[in-house]
Scaffold this motif. Structure first.
Motif, PDB file in Angstrom:
ATOM      1  N   GLU A 190      33.034  33.903  40.545  1.00  0.00           N
ATOM      2  CA  GLU A 190      33.813  35.135  40.617  1.00  0.00           C
ATOM      3  C   GLU A 190      32.966  36.301  41.116  1.00  0.00           C
ATOM      4  OE1 GLU A 190      36.375  33.782  36.692  1.00  0.00           O
ATOM      5  OE2 GLU A 190      34.997  35.484  36.592  1.00  0.00           O
ATOM      6  N   GLY A 238      34.962  43.327  48.953  1.00  0.00           N
ATOM      7  CA  GLY A 238      36.156  42.566  49.315  1.00  0.00           C
ATOM      8  C   GLY A 238      36.109  42.001  50.722  1.00  0.00           C
ATOM      9  N   LYS A 239      34.941  41.957  51.311  1.00  0.00           N
ATOM     10  CA  LYS A 239      34.827  41.481  52.684  1.00  0.00           C
ATOM     11  C   LYS A 239      35.183  39.988  52.781  1.00  0.00           C
ATOM     12  CE  LYS A 239      30.460  42.647  52.814  1.00  0.00           C
ATOM     13  NZ  LYS A 239      30.281  43.120  51.423  1.00  0.00           N
ATOM     14  N   THR A 240      34.579  39.198  51.904  1.00  0.00           N
ATOM     15  CA  THR A 240      34.872  37.770  51.925  1.00  0.00           C
ATOM     16  C   THR A 240      36.336  37.523  51.589  1.00  0.00           C
ATOM     17  OG1 THR A 240      32.600  37.221  51.357  1.00  0.00           O
ATOM     18  CG2 THR A 240      34.252  35.542  50.910  1.00  0.00           C
ATOM     19  N   THR A 241      36.852  38.284  50.655  1.00  0.00           N
ATOM     20  CA  THR A 241      38.266  38.159  50.301  1.00  0.00           C
ATOM     21  C   THR A 241      39.139  38.401  51.527  1.00  0.00           C
ATOM     22  OG1 THR A 241      37.744  38.914  48.071  1.00  0.00           O
ATOM     23  CG2 THR A 241      40.048  39.032  48.747  1.00  0.00           C
ATOM     24  N   ASN A 281      28.211  45.066  48.308  1.00  0.00           N
ATOM     25  CA  ASN A 281      28.516  43.789  47.663  1.00  0.00           C
ATOM     26  C   ASN A 281      29.738  43.951  46.775  1.00  0.00           C
ATOM     27  OD1 ASN A 281      25.029  43.396  47.367  1.00  0.00           O
ATOM     28  ND2 ASN A 281      26.333  42.192  48.698  1.00  0.00           N
ATOM     29  N   GLY A 282      30.649  42.999  46.900  1.00  0.00           N
ATOM     30  CA  GLY A 282      31.831  43.028  46.061  1.00  0.00           C
ATOM     31  C   GLY A 282      32.924  43.936  46.576  1.00  0.00           C
ATOM     32  N   SER A 290      30.695  38.093  44.186  1.00  0.00           N
ATOM     33  CA  SER A 290      30.532  38.060  45.633  1.00  0.00           C
ATOM     34  C   SER A 290      29.136  37.541  45.946  1.00  0.00           C
ATOM     35  CB  SER A 290      30.733  39.450  46.210  1.00  0.00           C
ATOM     36  OG  SER A 290      29.626  40.268  45.921  1.00  0.00           O
ATOM     37  N   GLY A 291      28.902  37.217  47.212  1.00  0.00           N
ATOM     38  CA  GLY A 291      27.609  36.660  47.599  1.00  0.00           C
ATOM     39  C   GLY A 291      26.438  37.530  47.154  1.00  0.00           C
ATOM     40  N   GLY A 292      26.545  38.800  47.398  1.00  0.00           N
ATOM     41  CA  GLY A 292      25.446  39.701  47.071  1.00  0.00           C
ATOM     42  C   GLY A 292      25.247  39.847  45.573  1.00  0.00           C
ATOM     43  N   HIS A 297      25.864  42.980  56.673  1.00  0.00           N
ATOM     44  CA  HIS A 297      25.215  44.066  55.956  1.00  0.00           C
ATOM     45  C   HIS A 297      24.213  44.771  56.850  1.00  0.00           C
ATOM     46  CE1 HIS A 297      26.086  41.751  52.130  1.00  0.00           C
ATOM     47  NE2 HIS A 297      26.763  42.861  52.061  1.00  0.00           N
ATOM     48  N   ARG A 327      43.149  40.154  42.751  1.00  0.00           N
ATOM     49  CA  ARG A 327      42.314  39.130  42.107  1.00  0.00           C
ATOM     50  C   ARG A 327      41.816  39.708  40.803  1.00  0.00           C
ATOM     51  NH1 ARG A 327      38.236  36.107  46.150  1.00  0.00           N
ATOM     52  NH2 ARG A 327      39.114  34.280  45.213  1.00  0.00           N
ATOM     53  N   ASP A 328      42.381  39.251  39.702  1.00  0.00           N
ATOM     54  CA  ASP A 328      41.988  39.811  38.408  1.00  0.00           C
ATOM     55  C   ASP A 328      42.012  41.338  38.504  1.00  0.00           C
ATOM     56  OD1 ASP A 328      41.650  37.214  37.872  1.00  0.00           O
ATOM     57  OD2 ASP A 328      39.493  37.283  37.604  1.00  0.00           O
ATOM     58  N   GLN A 365      29.823  32.213  54.568  1.00  0.00           N
ATOM     59  CA  GLN A 365      28.628  32.881  54.075  1.00  0.00           C
ATOM     60  C   GLN A 365      27.574  31.866  53.617  1.00  0.00           C
ATOM     61  OE1 GLN A 365      29.723  35.902  51.264  1.00  0.00           O
ATOM     62  NE2 GLN A 365      27.775  36.961  51.412  1.00  0.00           N
ATOM     63  N   ARG A 422      31.123  37.598  34.098  1.00  0.00           N
ATOM     64  CA  ARG A 422      31.723  36.801  35.176  1.00  0.00           C
ATOM     65  C   ARG A 422      31.008  35.483  35.383  1.00  0.00           C
ATOM     66  NH1 ARG A 422      34.085  40.383  39.791  1.00  0.00           N
ATOM     67  NH2 ARG A 422      35.441  41.676  38.513  1.00  0.00           N
TER      68      ARG A 422
HETATM   69  N1  LIG Z   1      37.656  33.773  42.336  1.00  0.00           N
HETATM   70  C1  LIG Z   1      37.567  35.050  41.948  1.00  0.00           C
HETATM   71  N2  LIG Z   1      38.171  35.462  40.831  1.00  0.00           N
HETATM   72  C2  LIG Z   1      38.086  36.746  40.438  1.00  0.00           C
HETATM   73  N3  LIG Z   1      37.421  37.711  41.094  1.00  0.00           N
HETATM   74  C3  LIG Z   1      36.798  37.367  42.225  1.00  0.00           C
HETATM   75  C4  LIG Z   1      36.821  36.016  42.707  1.00  0.00           C
HETATM   76  N4  LIG Z   1      36.101  35.968  43.844  1.00  0.00           N
HETATM   77  C5  LIG Z   1      35.639  37.220  44.064  1.00  0.00           C
HETATM   78  N5  LIG Z   1      36.055  38.060  43.093  1.00  0.00           N
HETATM   79  C6  LIG Z   1      35.766  39.503  42.991  1.00  0.00           C
HETATM   80  O1  LIG Z   1      36.407  40.149  44.075  1.00  0.00           O
HETATM   81  C7  LIG Z   1      35.606  41.205  44.558  1.00  0.00           C
HETATM   82  C8  LIG Z   1      35.389  41.048  46.059  1.00  0.00           C
HETATM   83  O2  LIG Z   1      34.587  39.903  46.304  1.00  0.00           O
HETATM   84  P1  LIG Z   1      34.157  39.472  47.761  1.00  0.00           P
HETATM   85  O3  LIG Z   1      33.538  38.097  47.650  1.00  0.00           O
HETATM   86  O4  LIG Z   1      35.311  39.604  48.676  1.00  0.00           O
HETATM   87  O5  LIG Z   1      33.039  40.581  48.096  1.00  0.00           O
HETATM   88  P2  LIG Z   1      32.154  40.758  49.411  1.00  0.00           P
HETATM   89  O6  LIG Z   1      32.532  42.060  49.993  1.00  0.00           O
HETATM   90  O7  LIG Z   1      32.260  39.559  50.274  1.00  0.00           O
HETATM   91  O8  LIG Z   1      30.677  40.885  48.792  1.00  0.00           O
HETATM   92  P3  LIG Z   1      29.272  40.294  49.313  1.00  0.00           P
HETATM   93  O9  LIG Z   1      28.796  41.193  50.369  1.00  0.00           O
HETATM   94  O10 LIG Z   1      28.390  40.418  48.117  1.00  0.00           O
HETATM   95  O11 LIG Z   1      29.479  38.889  49.755  1.00  0.00           O
HETATM   96  C9  LIG Z   1      34.303  41.178  43.773  1.00  0.00           C
HETATM   97  O12 LIG Z   1      34.386  42.176  42.775  1.00  0.00           O
HETATM   98  C10 LIG Z   1      34.281  39.818  43.146  1.00  0.00           C
HETATM   99  O13 LIG Z   1      33.603  39.849  41.929  1.00  0.00           O
END
Ligand SMILES: Nc1ncnc2c1ncn2[C@@H]1O[C@H](COP(=O)(O)OP(=O)(O)OP(=O)(O)O)[C@@H](O)[C@H]1O
Ligand SMILES: Nc1ncnc2c1ncn2[C@@H]1O[C@H](COP(=O)(O)OP(=O)(O)OP(=O)(O)O)[C@@H](O)[C@H]1O
Ligand code: MOO
Ligand SMILES: [Mg+2]
Ligand SMILES: [Mg+2]
Lengths: 280, 236, 371, 280, 371
Positions: free
Chosen positions: E153, C55-58, C52-53, E155-157, C212, C29-30, C102, E149
């Motif tokens: 784009e 990649g868990k949600t990903t 945070n960030g 993440s939740g946190g 978390h 992703r980017d 979430q 961003r």
């Molecule tokens: N649509 C998107 N386009 C580009 N980058 C993205 C997109 N969605 C998320 N990202 C990036 O991908 C990375 C992982 O994001 P993700 O949402 O999976 O994190 P996370 O582990 O769920 O964090 P959190 O605990 O804050 O929810 C982050 O750096 C985020 O900025």
């Protein structure tokens, strides 16, 4: 977002309204809004000034008027249904599915908007007429000819009205949060169920707006109708066609007929909108 | 043409005559139709619209028995496409007049009065019959007129006079007669060279050729001529 | 608190026994790349932790079918759900996977009841059955009286519980939960956590829980997978991870000071020349960990037993439970817990120099190479 | 929501597309969508069949054609701007401010939609004409008369196009989450700043859809234009007026002119839409 | 764990010193009514706690001006912001109040930087200044690299931290935070909490913090206000509330067993006839509280010292930190913490009868009437 109970509090800082955020309406918005309203409504006032009120009741009871009015409302409603049936899926396709040539399809959809209605009617005749591309086949296979029937009125109206519906609905679909559709998918909903159970309700205000646009456009449609469906009282003579003919001889009669058409549509729309405008 | 089921063609009921007629004939033909129905026991259905639209409809297979056009050019379109049954005949003529607001406030008496610098004049566009006629008349008079608008049809030009938007318009005598409450018509000599013919014909695909011919005859009969004359037409 | 680089972990540690989920999730992703090998056994609950960030949600979205894999594979119960190389891909609605999002994503036009009944309806129940089932779930979640409410009339926590009920109601083979308890208050959280635990124990499927909250992870999960920057940095059961953090993030999560260094017997040389003496005996790359409570603070250089003493400066003081947590800089960054009484006695304040001391016996050293 | 990179994977289960949720497009949506598209596009095909391709280049270079085309595009664009200027605030008022008679205003806004355009033109004459309610005052005070000018064309087009814009934008405003506006307020933004900095960007797709509708409607507008502004080449003769007049004498000429108009509008819309359709 | 009804508290305990905020928030929403007296002194941080649906968000919205009061009043720094009787009302944009929303509400069309710069711009800074300030805030939040961003784009946190930065950037007199730390991971949370604490300490304004996390409340807040069903059930500093919970919710929050009864010296009769012996001596209505760790479990009736012993049945077992938390029913509901070793030795399992014992010395009794 719910309507909420407005608390009347005549204070310099304006009474808050329900759960909405509140505050003084900015002049920079109020002035153009009122100008816009005047611009739309003043011409109506102009018509009212020229209305021969004395002969109004008599006109109203002329049998041809009621027939044309009924036909107009019926055909516009059917045309709107047809637009919904074909247009909402097309709008969905444009908003949600990526396919080659999507930009072109999107632009093509606006064609009937730009086409002068008379040419639109002509084009319909060239396709669905007895000598037309599809019409000759319909005639030879089923013995059916479309032009100069009430069906033709509905088709003509649907042709000019559908782009309005499609563009309005596509706009609503693009504005809607697609993550709800994702959530539906994870719950086992296929694209069709997601569409009917999640997407449609979510964009209901947009569809309603599009349907209103389409209905109103269909109700006012003249050029394509008279060209494709002709002008037969009771069968294809809608109110706008009657207005056109009245214009040939009698300005006042045309104004009266227009006002009748307007009144009916305003009443119907105000009634309908009461329902859907308070929904979201 | 021996189509089995005329109803399915959208032409309407079996005993019904369908006449496609120019919108400017609406009042006259409606009366003629009533007379004809009374006399012949055949129902007449009219489709009034612009002559050009009617011609296009007929050429696309519209179920019509009779076509009455407001100009020979529109009739020619139908005849050239082979959709007529026989030669069209001219059943009426219309002549140009200068329409001015009632009472003629500007004292217009001749075509040349329309060329005053501040005079606002409406004429028909050259594509429509009354426009072609106006061109002819103006050329004949040697008048170089600059109108403010080239209207789509006579009624539109006339309505501009009725609403006071223009000071004068070149329209047909029949139109002025219909709007006598609001406008006066000033006759001018050059109009005689710019008369517009109304042709009528029975159509090849007519479901009721006999009744169609009877209707054409009815239009050309004395009754017909009387009705047309009363509306301001000249009859040949 | 400085940290070594996470050791290269290579392949994920496979779960014992048969694998219900067998996946290697690779997503681009980017500028961000997720590269996560992941296996889950039937009935197993895996917690996915990470900053945070990370990649868990990903990761959750790829499992649910909302985001395609760029590479790798995803097999659930023997079915290839996403396999770029084999060109197979199953859409989300045909995956036996439930998701708690979430940010809830409750359908705004449906009541709480109909939100929960949505899934069962799609899985073949008639309207009546689905609603009964939904009512049942709402009751279990303590939301019976809110069944008729629209989502916008629910408070944040109520909405979250409806979302939980909605995902559970379809009894998925794999349940994905993105911070399911984050918005719940302490009381509801306890109940819901217990219910969730019961439910997870009851069905044969597996669950992946993003959280978390270390407590949620420890209570609910059989195994923890910690990711940072899209890659696994540590994986194992709660006891191992709690005892032997391998990154700064994990150390903070479990509340330990963590350092990486080179061991020569009981002495560990940290990157910047500083040496710690540890109770454990090792050779080579090691981590050293000790709790903030093991750090004693002294106004002057202490004599006595602690072999590890160094001068430090206070940079921050925070309340931490009944104690104060003191942040210190010096040759190493360290956090120390002291009682308020001790703090008052020492007149601790930011900027003040102190001596820190840690007994070798209270430190733990373990090899940096995983195993 | 971003476009994303589609991964081409020709598999029975359809290639997933970017971050969107994916899956087979349901037939129940695809079939009506394609029918709808055919219905809108076939008549265009009918026109193409009748196009005299041989004489096309010659027609295109006729000076009057280009003049009318330029005038059409210019006036439609100006009319759209006017619609945006007056219509967006009015839509906002309808969507966000509760005032007595709102339902009625909402219904009145649709009046120009239903009014047959020729009657609309007539109504405009009755208001802005030399003897009209406002026009007579303009004439006596400023010596300005509106009819038969390019301004009149713009006004006529704006009059028929504005309802489309208003209804589309109001639909978008109702669909937008008002809580963002609340957040803006807590950051110190008044209603005006909130409108310009939060509301407008949020409903940009809806406004764009409305503007496209309005522009296309203005471009195709004929009845109100010829009635209110008349027909004079270079000043008030727009393409639809030219088409209508060509229709009187020469079907093929009218078709050619229509196709030119359509091509220009499709090209412009496809170009524009590329921009805004990818935005949200 | 049964609980008495919260005692009627009447007026809110006023904050000491001058009042920055002086409010009595009364709001009617369908069947729900909020009735919350609330005062905050300059520089004071008040935590608003309560179960889901208690009315915390509702209270925040009335303070922010997003929801009008139905009755009562709201005065900030001497200005009447909302006073139905006096018919005055100030719109949100003219209140010196900043809000961090429960679900962020970041403007989706603006970058993180422009989201944060939004407030400063509205408060008169030019674009350059506002962006510099915003960049500064993002850096403090550890988000410098995400400045460009768009919210989707993040993440939740990350989104939550941007929302925090956005609200702080306008330096409001009263800062309202609806669960500001809920979505942050343990590490970021610690940092952000510390920053928040620094920021709150730095400015003269006040803050109202809605949270479910007792730790957040204890660390960040000077005073706690606990509401249930729209009404205050307990209020005071952390020490008092931790030691003397007055409702079941608060008891769970601070991890105590709580009962209400009628004291006659050292004996307290609970509602259902059961009697507890306490160390404290009271007369009349009292609460009795003791921690789960004070409850000992025995396979048979214990002899020995504990005066409070009763037969009970296990209904649930959960991991709780290093211990197991055992839920018991019997004459009273109670939670007991035992070590895993003890649990194994006792062979504890749901449904099993045991004897519970609590030493009188480990219980605390205090009058039910507030004060
Ligand atoms: N649509 C998107 N386009 C580009 N980058 C993205 C997109 N969605 C998320 N990202 C990036 O991908 C990375 C992982 O994001 P993700 O949402 O999976 O994190 P996370 O582990 O769920 O964090 P959190 O605990 O804050 O929810 C982050 O750096 C985020 O900025
Ligand atoms: N728009 C609304 N209409 C009617 N009732 C509402 C509305 N919004 C909230 N409520 C109700 O008001 C009560 C208080 O809700 P509020 O959002 O203030 O709770 P909360 O304390 O913030 O809860 P949480 O911790 O779950 O966010 C709840 O019972 C809720 O269902
Ligand atoms: O009757 Mo016509 O064809 O409008 O002049
Ligand atoms: Mg996430
Ligand atoms: Mg809340």
């Amino acid at each position: 977002m719910a309507g909420g109970t407005a608390r009347a509090r005549p204070t310099p800082t304006v009474a808050p309204r329900g759960t909405r955020r509140t505050g003084r309406t900015p002049v920079a918005l109020l002035v153009p809004a009122i100008l816009g309203l005047l611009f739309l409504v003043l011409p109506l006032a102009g018509l009212l000034v020229r209305t021969p009120w004395a002969t109004l009741p008599q006109r109203l009871t002329e049998p041809g008027v009621l027939t044309a009015l009924r036909l107009s409302v019926q055909t516009a409603t059917l045309a709107t249904l047809l637009c919904l049936l074909l247009g909402v899926p097309l709008a969905w396709l444009l908003a949600r599915v990526q396919f080659p040539g999507r930009q072109l399809v999107r632009a093509l959809v606006t064609v009937p908007l730009v086409l002068p209605p008379v040419v639109g009617g002509l084009a319909l005749l060239l396709v669905f007429g007895r000598r037309g591309l599809v019409g000759s086949w319909l005639d030879s296979t089923f013995g059916v000819t479309v032009p100069f029937t009430t069906t033709a009125v509905v088709l003509a109206q649907a042709f000019v009205a559908m782009p309005f519906l499609i563009i309005a609905v596509e706009g609503a679909l693009r504005g809607a949060d697609t993550r709800y559709e994702e959530a539906a998918a994870t719950l086992g909903a296929g694209r069709w169920t997601t569409f009917t159970h999640v997407t449609l309700p979510l964009v209901a205000p947009g569809i309603a707006a599009g349907a209103v646009l389409g209905w109103a456009r269909a109700l006012g449609e003249f050029g394509a109708t008279i060209t494709f469906a002709g002008n037969y009282p009771g069968r294809t003579q809608t109110m706008p066609v009657a207005v056109y003919l009245a214009l040939e001889t009698d300005l006042e009669a045309a104004i009266v007929l227009s006002l009748i058409l307007l009144t009916v549509s305003v009443v119907i729309l105000a009634g309908l909108r009461d329902r859907w405008a308070s929904a979201p | 043409d021996d189509r089995a089921d005329p109803a399915a063609t959208g032409a309407g009921n079996g005993g019904e005559l369908t006449v496609f007629a120019a919108a400017s004939l609406r009042e006259s033909f409606t009366r003629l139709g009533q007379d004809f129905e009374a006399a012949q026991g055949v129902r007449v259905t009219f489709n009034f619209a612009g002559s050009s639209a009617l011609a296009a409809q007929i050429n696309q297979g519209a179920p019509a028995d009779v076509f009455a056009a407001a100009a020979p050019a529109n009739m020619a379109t139908v005849v050239d496409a082979g959709n007529s049954d026989g030669e069209p005949v001219t059943f009426a003529r219309n002549q140009l007049v200068i329409a001015v607001p009632r009472g003629n406030p500007d004292g217009v008496t001749a075509l040349s009065d329309l060329t005053k610098p501040d005079a606002k004049v409406a004429v028909c566009a050259e594509q429509v019959p009354c426009g072609a006629a106006a061109r002819k008349a103006l050329d004949a008079a040697g008048v170089a007129l600059t109108p403010v608008t080239l209207e789509q049809d006579v009624r539109a030009a006339l309505n501009k006079v009725r609403l006071g938007e223009v000071d004068a318009a070149l329209v047909y005598r029949t139109d002025v007669r219909a709007a006598a409450d609001d406008v006066d018509g000033i006759e001018f000599p050059e109009s005689t060279g710019a008369v517009n013919d109304y042709p009528i014909v029975v159509l090849k695909d007519a479901d009721h050729p006999a009744a169609a011919r009877a209707f054409v005859d009815h239009v050309n009969s004395d009754t017909g001529r009387a009705v047309l004359t009363a509306a301001g037409f000249q009859v040949p | 608190m400085t940290t070594g680089r996470p050791a290269s972990l290579g392949q994920s540690v496979p779960a014992a026994g048969p694998r219900l989920l067998d996946a290697h999730l690779v997503v681009d992703r980017d500028s961000f790349r997720l590269d996560l090998p992941l296996t889950i056994a039937p009935g197993e609950v895996v917690a996915l932790l990470g900053p945070n960030g990370a990649g868990k949600t990903t990761a959750l979205r790829t499992l649910a079918g909302l985001l395609p894999l760029s590479a790798g594979h995803l097999t659930l119960a023997g079915r290839d759900l996403d396999h770029p190389v084999r060109r197979t891909w199953t859409p989300p609605e045909r995956r036996p996977i439930g998701v708690v999002f979430q940010d809830y994503l409750l359908f705004p036009h449906l009541s709480a009841l109909d939100n929960v009944a949505f899934g069962p309806r799609r899985h073949g129940l008639d309207r009546r059955q689905a609603r009964d089932l939904a009512a049942d779930w709402l009751t279990r979640m303590g939301l019976a009286e809110h069944a008729r409410r629209k989502p916008r009339e629910l408070s944040g926590g109520q909405a979250q519980r409806v979302a939980l009920a909605r995902a559970l109601a379809v009894e998925p083979a794999l349940l994905l939960l993105d911070e399911p308890l984050a918005a719940l208050d302490a009381r509801t959280r306890l109940d819901t956590r217990a219910q969730l635990q019961r439910h997870l124990a009851a069905h044969a499927g597996a669950a992946l829980l993003v959280t978390h909250d270390p407590l949620d992870a420890l209570v609910l999960a059989d195994r923890l997978v910690v990711i940072e920057h899209g890659r696994v940095v540590q994986e194992g059961d709660a006891a191992t991870i709690t005892a032997r953090p391998r990154t700064d993030y994990v150390a903070r999560l479990v509340g330990l000071n963590l350092y990486r260094g080179y061991a020569d017997g009981h002495r560990v040389r940290l990157g910047d020349g500083f040496e710690l003496t540890t109770g454990d005996h090792h050779e080579g790359e090691v981590f050293v960990a000790f709790p903030p409570s093991a750090v004693a603070l002294h106004p002057r250089r202490p004599d006595g037993s602690p072999r590890n003493t160094w001068p430090a400066t206070i940079t921050g003081i925070q309340q931490h439970g009944d104690n104060l947590r003191i942040q210190l800089v010096g040759p190493i960054e360290v956090a120390a817990d002291v009682t308020p009484a001790a703090a008052t006695q020492l007149r601790l304040a930011p900027g003040q120099p102190v001596w820190a001391a840690v007994k070798a016996a209270e430190t733990r050293a373990y090899p940096a190479a995983p195993g």
